[in-house]
Write a protein that holds these residues in place. Structure first.
Motif, PDB file in Angstrom:
ATOM      1  N   GLU A   1       0.676  -1.234   0.110  1.00 55.23           N
ATOM      2  CA  GLU A   1      -0.123  -0.108  -0.016  1.00 55.23           C
ATOM      3  C   GLU A   1       0.885   1.364   0.004  1.00 55.23           C
ATOM      4  O   GLU A   1       2.006   1.337   0.735  1.00 55.23           O
ATOM      5  N   VAL A   2       0.578   2.143  -0.871  1.00 50.65           N
ATOM      6  CA  VAL A   2       1.341   3.494  -0.951  1.00 50.65           C
ATOM      7  C   VAL A   2       0.323   4.444  -0.159  1.00 50.65           C
ATOM      8  O   VAL A   2      -0.841   4.708  -0.648  1.00 50.65           O
ATOM      9  N   LEU A   3       0.759   5.260   0.679  1.00 53.38           N
ATOM     10  CA  LEU A   3       0.033   6.315   1.563  1.00 53.38           C
ATOM     11  C   LEU A   3       0.932   7.703   1.696  1.00 53.38           C
ATOM     12  O   LEU A   3       2.027   7.497   1.889  1.00 53.38           O
ATOM     13  N   ASP A   4       0.233   8.508   1.650  1.00 51.48           N
ATOM     14  CA  ASP A   4       0.834   9.760   2.074  1.00 51.48           C
ATOM     15  C   ASP A   4       0.490  10.406   3.421  1.00 51.48           C
ATOM     16  O   ASP A   4      -0.836  10.202   4.011  1.00 51.48           O
ATOM     17  N   THR A   5       1.367  10.932   4.221  1.00 55.35           N
ATOM     18  CA  THR A   5       0.805  11.532   5.451  1.00 55.35           C
ATOM     19  C   THR A   5       1.274  12.765   5.638  1.00 55.35           C
ATOM     20  O   THR A   5       2.474  13.282   5.119  1.00 55.35           O
ATOM     21  N   GLU A   6       0.377  13.564   6.181  1.00 55.61           N
ATOM     22  CA  GLU A   6       0.876  15.177   6.467  1.00 55.61           C
ATOM     23  C   GLU A   6       1.560  15.279   7.533  1.00 55.61           C
ATOM     24  O   GLU A   6       1.962  14.443   8.344  1.00 55.61           O
TER      25      GLU A   6
ATOM     26  N   LYS B   1       8.924   1.464   2.993  1.00 47.97           N
ATOM     27  CA  LYS B   1       9.796   2.670   2.550  1.00 47.97           C
ATOM     28  C   LYS B   1       9.282   3.917   3.006  1.00 47.97           C
ATOM     29  O   LYS B   1       8.035   3.858   2.953  1.00 47.97           O
ATOM     30  N   VAL B   2       9.960   4.941   3.288  1.00 51.49           N
ATOM     31  CA  VAL B   2       9.472   6.257   3.524  1.00 51.49           C
ATOM     32  C   VAL B   2      10.370   7.311   2.834  1.00 51.49           C
ATOM     33  O   VAL B   2      11.520   7.150   2.837  1.00 51.49           O
TER      34      VAL B   2
ATOM     35  N   PHE C   1      13.349   7.332  -1.554  1.00 52.65           N
ATOM     36  CA  PHE C   1      12.857   6.480  -0.424  1.00 52.65           C
ATOM     37  C   PHE C   1      13.834   5.864   0.372  1.00 52.65           C
ATOM     38  O   PHE C   1      14.990   5.326  -0.331  1.00 52.65           O
ATOM     39  N   ARG C   2      13.525   5.438   1.590  1.00 53.81           N
ATOM     40  CA  ARG C   2      14.601   4.932   2.443  1.00 53.81           C
ATOM     41  C   ARG C   2      13.968   3.703   3.018  1.00 53.81           C
ATOM     42  O   ARG C   2      12.838   3.767   3.528  1.00 53.81           O
ATOM     43  N   GLY C   3      14.775   2.451   2.827  1.00 54.60           N
ATOM     44  CA  GLY C   3      14.045   1.236   3.424  1.00 54.60           C
ATOM     45  C   GLY C   3      14.282   0.951   4.987  1.00 54.60           C
ATOM     46  O   GLY C   3      15.277   0.966   5.326  1.00 54.60           O
TER      47      GLY C   3
ATOM     48  N   GLY D   1       5.269  13.017   4.303  1.00 47.03           N
ATOM     49  CA  GLY D   1       5.794  11.893   3.880  1.00 47.03           C
ATOM     50  C   GLY D   1       5.063  10.971   3.140  1.00 47.03           C
ATOM     51  O   GLY D   1       3.817  11.158   2.996  1.00 47.03           O
ATOM     52  N   THR D   2       5.666  10.166   2.204  1.00 47.78           N
ATOM     53  CA  THR D   2       5.064   9.074   1.263  1.00 47.78           C
ATOM     54  C   THR D   2       5.688   7.771   1.859  1.00 47.78           C
ATOM     55  O   THR D   2       6.806   7.536   2.097  1.00 47.78           O
TER      56      THR D   2
END
Length: 385
Positions: free
Chosen positions: A93-98, A116-117, A175-177, A222-223
């Motif tokens: 799942e790919v999601l964005d956080t504010e 990953k973020v 992205f860093r895992g 972030g993503t």
């Protein structure tokens, strides 16, 4: 028409039955078969410049590569080593956080989460029994305090139970895992590709961890790419995924098209977005139902794969780009054999719109076409809306 790099134009070979002519030019992304750190003393964050890749010569830096230097834990005996096993997930799942410090929760199992973020600082995760903030709870703060330190916090109270300096561990431009594991009351946090954890805590007050929440804050959004570690979802899980609004990857084989599969192009018929394992990589590519296979580009060749995964319920679209210019909302769909994220791309070529992979370090979109792997500097890339 896009400019091909390194290969002469070559018409797609029709090894299977002749396709019915498909009209309509460029095909947009569509869906087939639609069904009827929140403490007071945390310093205020400032705006950040995009960091450079970690220099290997700096021992204080942290590298995301397997061979680069890794942060050392200051919280557990160094004999505590957690091996990271590469598990091929069926979906993510790919999601964005504010910039809000509000957790988004989802269920987890098997005692591990891989993710990953992409964020400038303060990637926070909460490990809980239920889908909300409640005690007992352990929180992992990665890149806190202006991207200088990472900690484990228990029940939202200080002092933190584990703390280590991690300068520039996050990057707003890539992205860093990471992985987090919990087993026998021990919580460990490590970087993708690293065997040893850089945070470790033995919790004397054990509890069941059924949910993980993610959020960002302190000046950063972030993503996230949250990977599921089940080797294959069961039929009920797959059905739940199909009925949800989240993009997911559903296993299929021999030309099967799951419900709500995303159409990404055409070659005499609808072409779906797929991905498959090949030579240690997970590679996005194309799926043509009448061929009974998906195709991925690798090693200069078009490689057929009778077992693959299909993108379903994707709320995305294609946008034009070129070279290594990857939009921030591009959706990663796999990784190279070296661990580099791969994205979904497509190219108009020889009367087709063909789906392939985008590899940022190469500055091109590779498509599987006519038995070859063909590279294009101008292409479209699949992004979230």
């Amino acid at each position: 028409m896009a400019n091909n790099i390194g290969f002469a134009p070559h018409r797609r070979l029709k090894e299977k039955k002749q396709q019915t002519q498909h009209h309509g030019g460029i095909v947009g992304a569509s869906v087939a078969n639609p069904p009827t750190e929140t403490d007071d003393d945390h310093q205020t964050q400032q705006s950040f410049d995009q960091h450079e890749q970690y220099p290997e010569s700096n021992p204080a830096s942290i590298s995301s590569s397997v061979d680069g230097p890794k942060p050392e834990t200051g919280c557990a005996d160094k004999s505590t080593v957690v091996e990271e096993k590469i598990i091929r997930r069926c979906w993510f799942e790919v999601l964005d956080t504010e910039d809000k410090l509000e957790y988004k929760f989802y269920p987890v199992s098997n005692g591990v989460i891989n993710f990953k973020v992409r964020a400038a600082n303060d990637a926070h995760l909460a490990l809980t029994s239920g889908p909300a903030e409640s005690e007992p709870m352990l929180e992992v703060f990665i890149g806190g305090w202006k991207n200088t330190k990472s900690v484990i916090r228990k029940n939202r109270t200080k002092p933190d139970v584990c703390e280590v300096e991690t300068p520039d561990i996050l990057n707003p431009g890539e992205f860093r895992g990471f992985w987090i594991k919990w087993m026998d009351n021990v919580i460990t946090v490590g970087m993708e590709g690293a065997a040893a954890a850089f945070l470790s805590y033995e919790n004397p007050d054990a509890y069941d961890i059924n949910y993980v929440g993610v959020c960002t804050g302190w000046g950063a959004s972030g993503t996230w790419i949250i990977e599921q570690n089940e080797p294959e979802p069961s039929a009920p899980i797959a059905a739940a995924l199909v009925s949800s609004n989240a993009a997911c990857w559903i296993p299929a084989a021999n030309g099967e098209i799951p419900p709500n599969a995303v159409v990404g192009g055409s070659d005499g018929e609808d072409m779906y977005i797929a991905r498959a394992q090949h030579e240690g990589a997970i590679i996005p590519g194309k799926l043509l139902a009448s061929h009974g296979a998906a195709y991925v580009a690798w090693g200069g060749a078009e490689n057929p794969k009778t077992e693959y995964e299909v993108l379903c319920d994707g709320n995305g679209t294609f946008v034009p780009t070129s070279g290594g210019e990857i939009p921030p909302n591009a959706i990663p769909a796999g990784e190279s054999e070296d661990g580099e994220p791969l994205f979904i791309g497509r190219v108009a070529h020889e009367g087709t719109m063909t789906v392939g992979k985008v590899q940022q370090s190469h500055g091109v979109c590779y498509i599987p076409y006519g038995g070859q792997e063909m590279a294009f500097a101008d292409y479209e890339i699949y992004v979230s809306q």
